[in-house]
Every structure is written in structure tokens, then in C-alpha cells.
Design a protein around this motif. Structure first.
Motif, PDB file in Angstrom:
ATOM      1  N   PHE A  13      47.004  30.435  43.621  1.00 60.42           N
ATOM      2  CA  PHE A  13      46.396  32.348  43.563  1.00 60.42           C
ATOM      3  C   PHE A  13      47.605  32.696  43.641  1.00 60.42           C
ATOM      4  N   ASP A  14      47.428  34.303  43.061  1.00 60.14           N
ATOM      5  CA  ASP A  14      48.522  35.139  42.782  1.00 60.14           C
ATOM      6  C   ASP A  14      47.909  36.472  43.586  1.00 60.14           C
ATOM      7  N   SER A  15      48.765  37.508  43.942  1.00 62.09           N
ATOM      8  CA  SER A  15      48.063  39.016  43.915  1.00 62.09           C
ATOM      9  C   SER A  15      47.642  39.501  41.956  1.00 62.09           C
ATOM     10  N   GLY A  16      48.352  39.087  40.909  1.00 55.05           N
ATOM     11  CA  GLY A  16      48.460  39.456  39.878  1.00 55.05           C
ATOM     12  C   GLY A  16      48.719  38.144  39.443  1.00 55.05           C
ATOM     13  N   TYR A  17      49.031  38.765  38.017  1.00 53.98           N
ATOM     14  CA  TYR A  17      49.502  37.608  37.190  1.00 53.98           C
ATOM     15  C   TYR A  17      50.604  37.182  37.407  1.00 53.98           C
ATOM     16  N   LEU A  38      43.287  32.842  40.893  1.00 53.86           N
ATOM     17  CA  LEU A  38      42.716  33.509  41.290  1.00 53.86           C
ATOM     18  C   LEU A  38      43.792  34.688  41.544  1.00 53.86           C
ATOM     19  N   GLY A  39      43.292  35.714  40.684  1.00 55.50           N
ATOM     20  CA  GLY A  39      44.131  36.925  40.854  1.00 55.50           C
ATOM     21  C   GLY A  39      43.597  37.961  41.551  1.00 55.50           C
ATOM     22  N   ASP A  40      43.814  38.881  42.678  1.00 49.46           N
ATOM     23  CA  ASP A  40      43.488  39.226  43.203  1.00 49.46           C
ATOM     24  C   ASP A  40      44.386  40.902  42.501  1.00 49.46           C
ATOM     25  N   ASN A  41      43.996  41.117  41.403  1.00 48.42           N
ATOM     26  CA  ASN A  41      44.506  41.986  41.101  1.00 48.42           C
ATOM     27  C   ASN A  41      44.175  43.583  41.000  1.00 48.42           C
TER      28      ASN A  41
END
Length: 278
Positions: A13-17, A38-41
Motif C-alpha cells: 500500500f502507498d498513498s500514491g505511486y 493499492l494506491g490511494d491516489n
């Protein structure tokens, strides 16, 4: 998120890229396993958000990956590792499922620094949230009380990467400015930790403004080695990880936008699905 019919993937998991740089190194070392990224972009960046908000968002993502059948989740995000990991591990996992695991990326980086720095003076650059948390300083000094830790926040480095401005004059301006700032704090710094998963993409520029002999550490290789070691030490977790060499990618933003931007980090085309984790 629709449930995965073949549970057992390792969640990343990351908030973005930026977490893609971590995933890429893990895949190189451990290609046999299945992964879900999973990216919480849609809610990125996390770097300037409060501890409470980062914790809430990160917990939602972890739960979503658990619903996909992941028994092990890597928070491939320094901000999430700094602001949410400990609370999730200590307060949430015992109630959610004590057999599942969530790991961060700060501790593995801290563990190796004692074998690398000769002067025992190091620098760390990261997002404002990571630097404000002091998580690196705390973890490093737990393990190596003699190491002097100097930190500096670089709020413009992530936007430079995500807007594909690596080679712009603006990139040079901010990278030179921030490198001068961290190195001027302590002339004995011999090792610099890039405490954000986006920063490896700026490595060539960073080296331009670094003195010769400065060791610059990116996290991916060490996180991958730490994960391999963890799985070897925890066969009860490892045996529940499926091994088909497959990876699925999810984003909370536009799938087409994620696919385009992800190519900057992975140098390959991927298939992506948009999901809602709130």
C-alpha cells in the motif's frame, strides 16, 4: 473492492505511486509470490496531512487489502509507516485479526544504517509529515544511540516526480536548494537516506548536488531483503502466501491516470482497476 477469489497475495500500500519503487524491488527479489498494489491516489499526498487523517486513511486501505485475502500488508509509504503503523499494529490488529500482519518501511531502513555510516553522522530527507514525525530519528537512535541524525523536509520533490518534471530547471533549483540545506547542518554527514519512495526517481539529480563520497540510500533493496528475512523467520505467514508470480493493481483515482503515471515508476504497461475504499 470485490473480493479476490484466490486469497494469499502480499498487499503493498502507498498513498500514491512511490510505493511502486518498493514493489518493483520486492518483485525482483521475490518474484514467485502474488502481490496486490493499492494506491490511494484520490487522497494523496499524505505527507502534509495530520496523524489522525493518515491513520484513518491507512486503516481503510489495510482493511481493503485484508478483504482481498492478504494476510500480510506492507505499508510502502514512509508517511503511513510513520503516522499509522504502530497504532494499527498495537490497537487494531488484535481486534481485526491477530493472525494478520502489517509491516512498515522505516524500521528496515533504520536497521541497516549502522553498518553503512562510518562517521556516525547521517542525513534524512523526506516529506514534511515523515520528518515531523521524527520516526527515523527515534528508530535509528533506539538501535544506534551514537548516531547523529539530521533531517530536512523536501515538500517539492514529490510534485516534481509526479508531474514528470525530473529534467526541468525547477527540479534542479529545488534539489540543489534542499541538498545544500541538509548537508549544511552537519559537515560530517557521510550517508543520506532518501526517506520517501518517490525520491529514487530523482537519484541522478540528487547525485549532481551531492559531494563525492556521500552514500545515498534508497529503500527498495533493503525493504525487499527485510521482507525475505521476515518470511523465512515466519513460516506460518509464508506458507499462506500464494505463489503464482501475479500482481494486481488498484487505485482510488482514475485507472487510466494511474496507468499512465505508473509507467514512469515501472517502465512497463500494467492493467489497473479503480476501487473505493472509504
Amino acid at each position: 473492492m470485490k473480493k479476490n477469489l484466490t486469497p494469499g497475495s502480499i498487499g503493498v500500500f502507498d498513498s500514491g505511486y512511490g510505493g511502486l519503487t518498493i514493489l518493483s524491488e520486492i518483485q525482483k527479489l521475490l518474484p514467485q509470490y502474488d502481490y496486490i498494489y493499492l494506491g490511494d491516489n484520490s487522497r494523496a499526498p499524505y505527507g502534509t496531512r495530520s496523524f489522525d487523517v493518515v491513520y484513518e486513511f491507512t486503516k481503510q486501505a489495510v482493511l481493503a487489502l485484508f478483504e482481498q485475502g492478504c494476510n500480510l500488508v506492507i505499508l510502502a509509504c514512509n508517511t503511513a509507516s510513520a503516522k499509522a503503523l504502530r497504532t494499527i499494529q498495537q490497537n487494531d490488529l488484535p481486534h481485526i485479526n491477530p493472525n494478520k500482519r502489517v509491516l512498515g518501511i522505516i524500521r528496515p531502513t533504520a536497521e541497516i544504517i549502522g553498518n553503512i555510516s562510518k562517521t556516525r553522522h547521517i542525513g534524512i530527507v523526506g516529506t514534511p509529515g515523515t520528518i515531523q514525525s521524527e520516526s527515523y530519528s527515534i528508530e535509528i537512535n533506539k538501535l544506534y544511540p551514537d548516531i547523529i541524525v539530521n533531517t530536512h523536509a523536501c515538500p517539492m520533490w514529490v510534485p516534481i516526480v509526479e508531474n514528470n518534471e525530473f529534467n526541468s530547471p525547477g527540479a534542479d533549483y529545488f534539489i540543489q536548494k534542499d541538498m545544500n540545506s541538509i548537508l549544511s547542518k552537519d559537515e560530517s554527514i557521510d550517508t543520506l537516506i532518501l526517506g520517501c519512495t518517490h525520491y529514487p526517481l530523482l537519484l541522478d539529480k540528487i547525485r549532481q548536488y551531492a559531494p563525492s563520497g556521500l552514500q545515498i540510500l534508497t529503500q527498495g533493496k533493503y525493504i525487499a531483503e527485510s521482507l525475505e528475512n521476515y518470511l523465512n523467520r515466519h513460516p506460518e505467514i509464508e506458507e499462506n502466501c500464494t505463489k503464482h508470480g501475479e500482481t494486481k493493481y488498484y487505485t482510488t483515482e482514475s485507472a487510466s491516470k494511474f496507468k499512465e503515471s505508473a509507467s514512469i515508476f515501472l517502465n512497463k504497461e500494467i492493467e489497473v482497476e479503480r476501487v473505493n475504499i472509504e
